[in-house]
Design a protein around this motif. Structure first.
Motif, PDB file in Angstrom:
ATOM      1  N   ASP A 381       0.833  -1.197   0.000  1.00  0.00           N
ATOM      2  CA  ASP A 381       0.000   0.000   0.000  1.00  0.00           C
ATOM      3  C   ASP A 381       0.879   1.262   0.000  1.00  0.00           C
ATOM      4  N   VAL A 382       1.727   1.364  -1.032  1.00  0.00           N
ATOM      5  CA  VAL A 382       2.746   2.414  -1.047  1.00  0.00           C
ATOM      6  C   VAL A 382       2.106   3.800  -1.072  1.00  0.00           C
ATOM      7  N   THR A 383       2.814   4.733  -0.427  1.00  0.00           N
ATOM      8  CA  THR A 383       2.390   6.137  -0.385  1.00  0.00           C
ATOM      9  C   THR A 383       3.564   6.987  -0.866  1.00  0.00           C
ATOM     10  N   PHE A 384       3.355   8.305  -0.850  1.00  0.00           N
ATOM     11  CA  PHE A 384       4.431   9.203  -1.250  1.00  0.00           C
ATOM     12  C   PHE A 384       5.661   9.048  -0.356  1.00  0.00           C
ATOM     13  N   GLU A 385       5.430   8.641   0.921  1.00  0.00           N
ATOM     14  CA  GLU A 385       6.553   8.502   1.842  1.00  0.00           C
ATOM     15  C   GLU A 385       7.533   7.417   1.398  1.00  0.00           C
ATOM     16  N   HIS A 386       7.075   6.492   0.536  1.00  0.00           N
ATOM     17  CA  HIS A 386       7.966   5.422   0.079  1.00  0.00           C
ATOM     18  C   HIS A 386       8.874   5.871  -1.061  1.00  0.00           C
ATOM     19  N   ALA A 387       8.579   6.999  -1.691  1.00  0.00           N
ATOM     20  CA  ALA A 387       9.404   7.458  -2.809  1.00  0.00           C
ATOM     21  C   ALA A 387      10.782   7.885  -2.310  1.00  0.00           C
ATOM     22  N   GLY A 388      11.807   7.735  -3.171  1.00  0.00           N
ATOM     23  CA  GLY A 388      13.156   8.162  -2.802  1.00  0.00           C
ATOM     24  C   GLY A 388      14.208   7.330  -3.498  1.00  0.00           C
ATOM     25  N   MET A 389      15.477   7.506  -3.063  1.00  0.00           N
ATOM     26  CA  MET A 389      16.607   6.771  -3.615  1.00  0.00           C
ATOM     27  C   MET A 389      16.902   5.590  -2.700  1.00  0.00           C
ATOM     28  N   TYR A 390      16.897   4.389  -3.281  1.00  0.00           N
ATOM     29  CA  TYR A 390      17.136   3.169  -2.528  1.00  0.00           C
ATOM     30  C   TYR A 390      18.476   2.567  -2.973  1.00  0.00           C
TER      31      TYR A 390
END
Length: 1040
Positions: A381-390
């Motif tokens: 249930d991904v949200t904007f908080e999951h976005a980024g550099m991994y």
């Protein structure tokens, strides 16, 4: 009014809050992505590496590199030992993303560094790099004591290197002075592990002063120790002692792909030989032995090279062994790594990140440069908080590898801008249609359809798919019309419309029919179809499910384009491979129809299978096989063929039964050669011909048997004194019939009764020489030969009669004389001996300053009375003797004759001083040649008059210093002049002359004019000759 202002204020606050939240997500966590969003997070292009900074470096700074690609441009930070670096300090500066440390200090700056690169899409962290400080201290200043060793004993000079870092030193040893280095050989070895010098056994030549020379490639510095005096102590006799391994390699852990070096050296007298092996396994293909066997290098080592390795040293007094194990491990390596990914908001994500290595790597994750997760990563249930550099990091004890990726979260209302519905969709009556509906939306929208004003619901007629497409079955004319797709999610909704047009169906009206032909014949497959007149109709043929490429296979397949709506296929020169099912597909852009037919191609049988060889005997084997395809014509018989190791040709074998019927699957091959390697194959035959052969059998060897063929061409005779020479033609390999093959030679005097037998074990030899001092010369013998092997003896050959060798002559030639011909030639003559057994004469000659054993030999036939010796040394004493010879040897020598060669001929060539034309002749004049004291006196001159370019001509002899020769009638001639003496002819001078009159520069005074009128002008000289032209009493010097 106040109420409106309050509402407006609340709306503005709410809008500002939302905008701030959106900006926060965009800057640190990602955001809803649109097609116009072209930015991306940092991607490393250069990362820091482990660095060794020399403590004595004059540069005063060290740089750690970091560079990333990103949009917008990234911002860089550095950390050391997990603490932030204060980039405001004067000790640090940044050049792009590179960190420069000024005046590095070991106490402050040694440690682990990494770089952080970030923009509003996220942050990534570089791999870790270690900054260390390298040094190599000098050797202690104390003098080193001398070393005394008995000659023949082994010894070790210790290097004892000073304190240093890193441990990557290389070692050499100086002898007496720089730069004289010890050369390693079988007796001397310098270990690159500890630097010690090992000498297997000391010799007197080893005396000297030795210094250990140490180099550090990391900091490019070298130091050397104080000299160590080595004094070998003489021994009357050096005692041998067994090999003793003193340089031993240890168990090693190494990484796959690296190069591994093992050292092994032994003391001993004599110097031991060193051998390497891998215990119970073959040596790696990349292994290389060097330094006289003391070093084993394995390049690019692999996991399969792991194992126990052994070094063995051996000399005549004994051996020594040493074993140790190499453990091969592996740096982490990606099996599957992460890549930039976009997912819909609210969806789930499984991000696989798998690595291999030895030991097996562990997986951990970073998000925006900080620790995030360990092991498998699943997001729900991904949200904007999951976005980024991994970053996925795989690491084991040998290191870590990084995989970087950006995760973007998609959130947008449905839109058909990029992928609208087709405006016109075609479907055939009676068929099925699928109308696609693929808007871009996140999260995934819900779909609904309408036809005109009618809402559609799922039924047996229509079905709305999961991805939004609409399926319509059993289409009729009434299904035509305008269709609209509606898509809606929590961000908004959109729709798109298209028109469905109904066409006539495509159908086959003339289907292909089955055909039956023979190999090489032609076949026709008919196919005709009807389709909607508004659509283009094409035909596609396939064979056994694969579409036929008429361009590639135009030799056998052709299309008939002469008829409309006709796709007839012509198969030319059909082969067995063309048998099968042919399908004609008539198709338009809307639908298609197909029909199939089978083609039978009759031909020779296919190859038999499952060939097995059993019951192997000396001259026969049993074969079994399985029946192959008869290709629609019954098999009438089988043929067995063989191939031996002696030939590459397949030949028909004799069989039992002689004719192998088509219903049989077993037979025997007979009349084979014993102890011979064979391959077998089987071929089937039917009324249409001989089929393809089976796969050849494995190579087998028939059992051995006693030979049954006798050697031929038995004869012999001749040879040396008291010898009986017996010869025969060796049997070829196919008649050996077994192992340990050889020959038994039997012989006896012609009138004798008892046969003497000898064994010859070499199968390739066809000659035996029997020596017997009691054997009388030219005695008649009966001889015969037979073959044998480990299975028994063969038959004897026919008996032949030969004679033993005759005696060597016992009489010496008489009246031997020598005639000296020149400085390099003599002639020897003699009178023949009376004996009839003489076959020739041998002349031996040697110079007085040489040994008689080095004498030259010349062999001539018994008909000759003289021989000529050439290429002798001038003015030298020679000895000559003559012997009579035959096949048994040479007889006693004649009396030794002493002779002297003449002095060498003159070394100076005659100097031609003029070449003058006089009437019909030329007069050639030269200076007299004066011989040196060690040369023969000049007795005259030889003149060769020849056409230019030829070797033969007319030879003149004269005691004068001039000669007249005729004027050439045409072309040029060469006149060669050489001095003659008792020692032979001297060096040649030559001049070219011509029959043509050559002009000279116009005279400048009356005297010269008168001389010119005489018309007695010439000529051309050989290089380096001088020329004076004489005309009457006047002398003319040619102008330069």
């Amino acid at each position: 009014m106040k109420m409106w202002l309050l509402v407006s204020h609340l709306v503005m606050i709410s809008f500002a809050t939302c905008l701030a939240e959106f900006t926060w997500h965009r800057r640190y966590y990602g955001h809803g992505v649109s097609e116009e969003d072209k930015g991306f997070g940092p991607i490393f292009e250069e990362q820091p590496i482990n660095t060794v900074y020399p403590e004595e470096s004059p540069e005063g700074k060290v740089s750690l590199n970091c560079r990333a690609r990103a949009s917008p441009f990234p911002v860089y930070k550095w950390r050391m030992n997990n603490g932030d670096i204060d980039l405001t300090s004067d000790r640090y500066s940044m050049v792009g993303g590179n960190l420069v440390i000024n005046n590095p200090d070991k106490q402050k700056d040694a440690g682990i560094y990494y770089c952080l690169a970030s923009n509003n899409y996220g942050m990534v962290r570089s791999i870790e790099a270690t900054l260390s400080f390298g040094y190599l201290d000098p050797f202690p200043p104390e003098e080193r004591p001398e070393v005394r060793v008995k000659e023949g004993k082994g010894m070790v000079l210790l290097c004892d290197p000073p304190y240093h870092f890193p441990d990557d030193l290389s070692y050499r040893w100086l002898l007496n002075e720089f730069p004289v280095f010890i050369t390693m050989d079988k007796r001397r070895f310098v270990s690159q592990t500890n630097g010690n010098l090992y000498i297997a056994n000391v010799e007197a030549s080893d005396k000297g002063n030795y210094s250990c020379f140490v180099s550090s490639p990391s900091i490019t510095k070298s130091v050397f120790s104080k000299f160590i005096p080595l004094i070998p102590l003489p021994e009357r006799t050096t005692k041998p002692y067994p090999a003793d391994i003193v340089v031993q390699f240890k168990d090693i852990y190494t990484l796959m792909g690296q190069n591994v070096t093992l050292e092994c050296f032994a003391l001993g007298n004599p110097v031991p030989d060193i051998r390497w092996r891998k215990v119970l396994e073959p040596m790696p293909s990349t292994a290389e032995i060097s330094t006289s066997g003391a070093v084993l290098k394995i390049f690019n080592i692999q996991l399969e090279d792991e194992g126990t390795y052994e070094c063995e040293a051996e000399n005549v007094r004994g051996k020594d062994k040493h074993q140790a194990r190499i453990y091969v491990q592996a740096y982490p390596e990606w099996v599957e790594h992460i890549n930039d990914t976009e997912v819909d908001i609210g969806s789930d994500l499984y991000w696989p990140c798998i690595a291999t290595g030895k030991p097996i790597p562990t997986i951990r994750w970073l998000k925006n440069g900080y620790a995030y997760h360990k092991g498998e990563l699943r997001l729900y249930d991904v949200t904007f908080e999951h976005a980024g550099m991994y970053q996925c990091i795989a690491e084991n004890t040998h290191g870590a590898i990084y995989a970087n990726a950006e995760l973007k979260i998609l959130a947008l209302a449905p839109t058909f801008e990029m992928n609208p519905m087709k405006k016109k969709i075609l479907a055939a009556k009676g068929g099925r249609a699928v109308i696609e509906c693929k808007p871009k939306a996140a999260p995934k929208p819900k779909f609904s359809w309408s036809k005109g004003t009618e809402w559609l619901v799922n039924s047996t007629k229509v079905l709305i798919w999961e991805d939004g497409s609409l399926e319509i079955n059993n289409i009729t004319r009434n299904d035509g019309g305008v269709y609209t797709c509606f898509a809606e999610n929590n961000r908004g909704k959109a729709n798109s419309t298209g028109t469905l047009v109904i066409t006539n169906p495509t159908r086959i009206i003339l289907a292909p029919i089955n055909a039956d032909i023979t190999v090489g014949e032609n076949a026709t497959m008919q196919c005709a179809a009807a389709a909607d007149p508004a659509l283009d109709l094409t035909f596609v043929w396939s064979f056994n499910g694969y579409v036929i490429d008429f361009t590639r296979h135009n030799t056998h397949y052709q299309r008939n384009f002469m008829l409309d709506s006709n796709g007839e296929l012509l198969i030319r020169n059909a082969q067995l491979k063309h048998a099968g099912r042919y399908t004609c597909a008539a198709q338009t852009i809307v639908d298609n129809s197909s029909a199939s037919a089978d083609l039978v191609v009759r031909g020779p049988p296919g190859p038999p299978g499952g060939l097995r060889i059993e019951d192997i005997r000396a001259t026969s084997v049993a074969l079994t096989w399985s029946r192959g395809s008869d290709n629609h014509s019954p098999i009438s018989k089988y043929t067995i063929q063989t191939k031996t190791a002696l030939s590459d040709d397949w030949k028909d074998a004799k069989t039992d039964p002689p004719i192998i019927e088509g219903n049989m699957e077993a037979a025997k091959a007979v009349d084979l050669i014993p102890w011979m390697e064979y391959e077998f194959r089987v071929l089937a035959t039917n009324t249409l011909g001989l089929g393809e052969p089976s796969i050849p059998s494995n190579r087998i060897k028939t059992d051995g048997a006693a030979p049954n063929v006798a050697p031929s061409d038995v004869g012999g005779g001749g040879g040396s004194n008291r010898e009986l020479t017996i010869t025969w033609a060796p049997l070829s390999r196919e008649y050996h019939y077994g192992n340990n093959f050889g020959y038994i030679v039997a012989f006896k005097p012609f009138d004798g009764e008892e046969w003497k037998k000898v064994t010859v074990t070499n199968p390739d030899i066809g000659r035996y020489v029997h020596k017997d001092e009691t054997m009388r010369p030219s005695t008649a013998f009966q001889v015969k030969v037979k073959a044998f092997n480990n299975k028994g003896d063969g038959p004897y050959s026919l008996t032949a009669v030969i004679n033993s060798a005759q005696d060597a002559p016992n009489e010496a030639p008489t009246a031997v004389g020598v005639k000296v011909l020149s400085s390099s030639e003599i002639s020897v003559h003699w009178e023949h001996v009376i004996e009839k057994v003489v076959e020739g004469y041998q002349i031996r000659y040697w110079a007085a300053h040489d040994k008689e054993a080095a004498a030259h030999r010349i062999q001539v036939s018994s008909q000759e009375y003289s021989a000529r010796m050439e290429n002798l040394v001038p003015d030298t004493q020679y000895f000559v003797e003559v012997r009579a010879c035959n096949s048994a040897g040479c007889g006693p020598p004649s009396d030794m004759i002493e002779t002297f060669t003449k002095k060498a001929p003159p070394s100076q060539p005659p100097r031609i001083i003029s070449s003058v034309r006089s009437g019909s002749r030329y007069i050639i004049t030269w200076d007299h040649v004066v011989a040196l004291s060690n040369e023969s006196s000049v007795t005259g001159y030889k003149v060769l008059y020849r056409p230019d370019g030829q070797h033969d001509g007319k030879l003149y002899s004269t005691h004068k210093h001039s000669i007249e020769v005729p004027i050439p009638r045409d072309g040029e001639y060469v006149v060669e002049v050489r001095a003659h003496s008792d020692g032979g002819d001297g060096v040649v001078s030559q001049v070219k002359i011509s029959g043509a009159i050559q002009s000279v520069p116009a005279p400048t005074n009356p005297t010269e004019q008168n001389a010119d009128k005489q018309n007695k002008m010439l000529l051309r000289l050989a290089p380096n000759s001088e020329l004076l032209l004489h005309c009457c009493s006047h002398q003319i010097n040619p102008s330069p």
